[in-house]
Design an enzyme around this catalytic site. Sequence first.
Site, PDB file in Angstrom:
ATOM      1  CG  HIS A 182      54.970  33.311  98.329  1.00  0.00           C
ATOM      2  ND1 HIS A 182      53.620  33.403  98.517  1.00  0.00           N
ATOM      3  CD2 HIS A 182      55.288  34.286  97.450  1.00  0.00           C
ATOM      4  CE1 HIS A 182      53.140  34.384  97.788  1.00  0.00           C
ATOM      5  NE2 HIS A 182      54.126  34.940  97.136  1.00  0.00           N
ATOM      6  NE  ARG A 321      58.018  38.471  83.886  1.00  0.00           N
ATOM      7  CZ  ARG A 321      58.145  37.177  84.166  1.00  0.00           C
ATOM      8  NH1 ARG A 321      58.662  36.363  83.257  1.00  0.00           N
ATOM      9  NH2 ARG A 321      57.790  36.688  85.321  1.00  0.00           N
ATOM     10  CG  ASN A 440      61.312  28.757  83.587  1.00  0.00           C
ATOM     11  OD1 ASN A 440      62.311  28.076  83.370  1.00  0.00           O
ATOM     12  ND2 ASN A 440      61.302  29.734  84.471  1.00  0.00           N
ATOM     13  CG  ASP A 441      55.730  30.292  81.047  1.00  0.00           C
ATOM     14  OD1 ASP A 441      54.981  29.406  81.476  1.00  0.00           O
ATOM     15  OD2 ASP A 441      55.987  31.336  81.655  1.00  0.00           O
ATOM     16  NE  ARG A 451      56.712  27.782  85.248  1.00  0.00           N
ATOM     17  CZ  ARG A 451      57.118  29.026  85.052  1.00  0.00           C
ATOM     18  NH1 ARG A 451      56.676  29.702  84.010  1.00  0.00           N
ATOM     19  NH2 ARG A 451      57.958  29.597  85.875  1.00  0.00           N
ATOM     20  CB  CYS A 488      65.413  35.643  81.756  1.00  0.00           C
ATOM     21  SG  CYS A 488      63.741  35.815  81.112  1.00  0.00           S
TER      22      CYS A 488
HETATM   23  C1  PEP Z   1      60.058  31.774  81.852  1.00  0.00           C
HETATM   24  O1  PEP Z   1      58.907  31.473  81.543  1.00  0.00           O
HETATM   25  O2  PEP Z   1      61.059  31.130  81.497  1.00  0.00           O
HETATM   26  C2  PEP Z   1      60.313  32.950  82.703  1.00  0.00           C
HETATM   27  C3  PEP Z   1      61.529  33.419  82.883  1.00  0.00           C
HETATM   28  O3  PEP Z   1      59.249  33.529  83.325  1.00  0.00           O
HETATM   29  P1  PEP Z   1      58.472  32.909  84.588  1.00  0.00           P
HETATM   30  O4  PEP Z   1      59.270  31.738  85.085  1.00  0.00           O
HETATM   31  O5  PEP Z   1      58.369  34.009  85.578  1.00  0.00           O
HETATM   32  O6  PEP Z   1      57.165  32.522  83.989  1.00  0.00           O
HETATM   33 MG    MG Z   2      57.279  32.821  81.872  1.00  0.00          MG
END
Ligand code: PEP
Ligand code: MG
Length: 528
Positions: A182, A321, A440-441, A451, A488
């Site tokens: 947060h 999402r 990211n994932d 991450r 994204c």
């Molecule tokens: C990602 O994994 O790149 C993503 C956009 O989702 P989050 O960062 O919410 O896991």
């Molecule tokens: Mg993700």
Amino acid sequence: MPGPLELKGIAASPGYAAGPVFDLDRPLGAYVAKGSAAAEKAALEDAIAAASASLADLIAAAEGEAGEILEFQLAMIEDDALTGPAFAAIETGLPADAAWTSALDAEIAGYETSDEEYFRARAADIRDIRDQVFRALVSEGGASVPAGAILHGDDIAPTRFLQTDWSAGGGIALKSGSSASHVAMLARARGVPMVVGLGPAANGVSGEALLDAEHGGIVFAPTDAERRRFRTAAEAYAARREKAGDFLGRPAATKSGVPVRVQVNVADPSDVERIDIATCDGVGLMRTEFLFGKVLPDEDTQYAAYRRVLEWAGGKPVTIRTADAGGDKPVPGYTVEETNPFLGLRGIRLSLARPDVFRVQVRALLRAGMHGTLKVMFPMIAVPEEYARARALFVEEAAALAAAGVAHMMPPLGIMVEVPSVAIAPELFAEVAFFSIGSNDLTQYVMAAARDNGTVAALNSVHNPAVLRLIGEVAAFGQANGISVSLCGDAGGDPAAIPALLAAGLRDLSVAPAQLAMAKAAIAEVAF
Ligand code: PEP
Ligand code: MG
């Protein structure tokens, strides 16, 4: 300290800051005993009143998620059940500071050992309340942070962030912490530079520090040469940001005019208040798990949140999402405790395991679809059956709404591409309406590098050829089969990654709002 100390971490909110180090974990000042039980009681009452007043001030200025955290804390601090044991301990002869900390520590231990995950997660709030009142007892409010300081410590409570005056600059450097926390969201919204995952090597440092929250690093006790290098980098960053502002109002295109769609990522519906819809192509990702902050939101609360973003977008697409709770985004009372939460019951897996919770979100989304151009996507899809089951729930709930005569609209349903199984075999998912790559994932799972772990941040790179190859293959599959593919993850807003992403074939990015101008400027630099 003998010489400079340079540490690498993860950039959680971009920018540069130089200033004195303020140790968030240093022991607080000593309490001066007042002598009589009546005086101790009065001292504790004053400290609680001061902490409550400071929380009330913060609530008046806060928005969205921050306001909810603070309101919860204010309700707790005003509850005699929390403060009563401390006053009882004063009657037995303890000074106010010892009475307060021992009573609150006992309370915290009770929360930490609760069977209910929700209450265990509240222990952090009670610790924060304990420290706020203690600081007031020893007359050390947030004001003791020097202007422009770099706040360094293990982690930082949202209240501490909100109590700090950032008008003179400054930044946050955390030994642990997470870019998904947060506080990280608050820092990005306020433009406060923040780096997490620096590790414990700089315990107890003081003096000056140079925080590079563009690349994720800090130098303690810098040399003159390091200061000069830092100034050059910070000035270049500021100049780039300023120049990028010129691109904000224009549609994004490469040097030779290839158009690129640039949408924004939002979490709290109030995020959209700071964004001019004319500067973006819609919302490429609305993360909804943050709505699930303290309690599971009911259908009308969710419907209102989704509707607000759809109406703001005025017909431009909004991709919402379904909840991606779990991993580094646990939701108290909903997610389960696991030894390896990134590989556990997260995202769509949890939604399908808890259809009672998921159906509420599905109905809210179906109803909200009446108010704009809604698209819905599922996070953490690994196998086609998950998509099929989630889709079936949408169909069932739409039929139930129709039977009840409730206005609703079935949105196109797509999936996140963030589990390697999907990126490697996208042909198994040819029936989905669209793909959105979660870099990211995808990066953390391809590279086996968490991450939120600064010590493996160098491995967690979207530039790795294995990651880029998968992104390229998904883009090509989408192109060949008429399925739109966007990205994204945070890489989409990273000027250093944008050339490689466009070279991999992507023409559709969704970025953090603070990165919108920089992303458009970086796209304009791409040669083809
Ligand atoms: C990602 O994994 O790149 C993503 C956009 O989702 P989050 O960062 O919410 O896991
Ligand atoms: Mg993700």
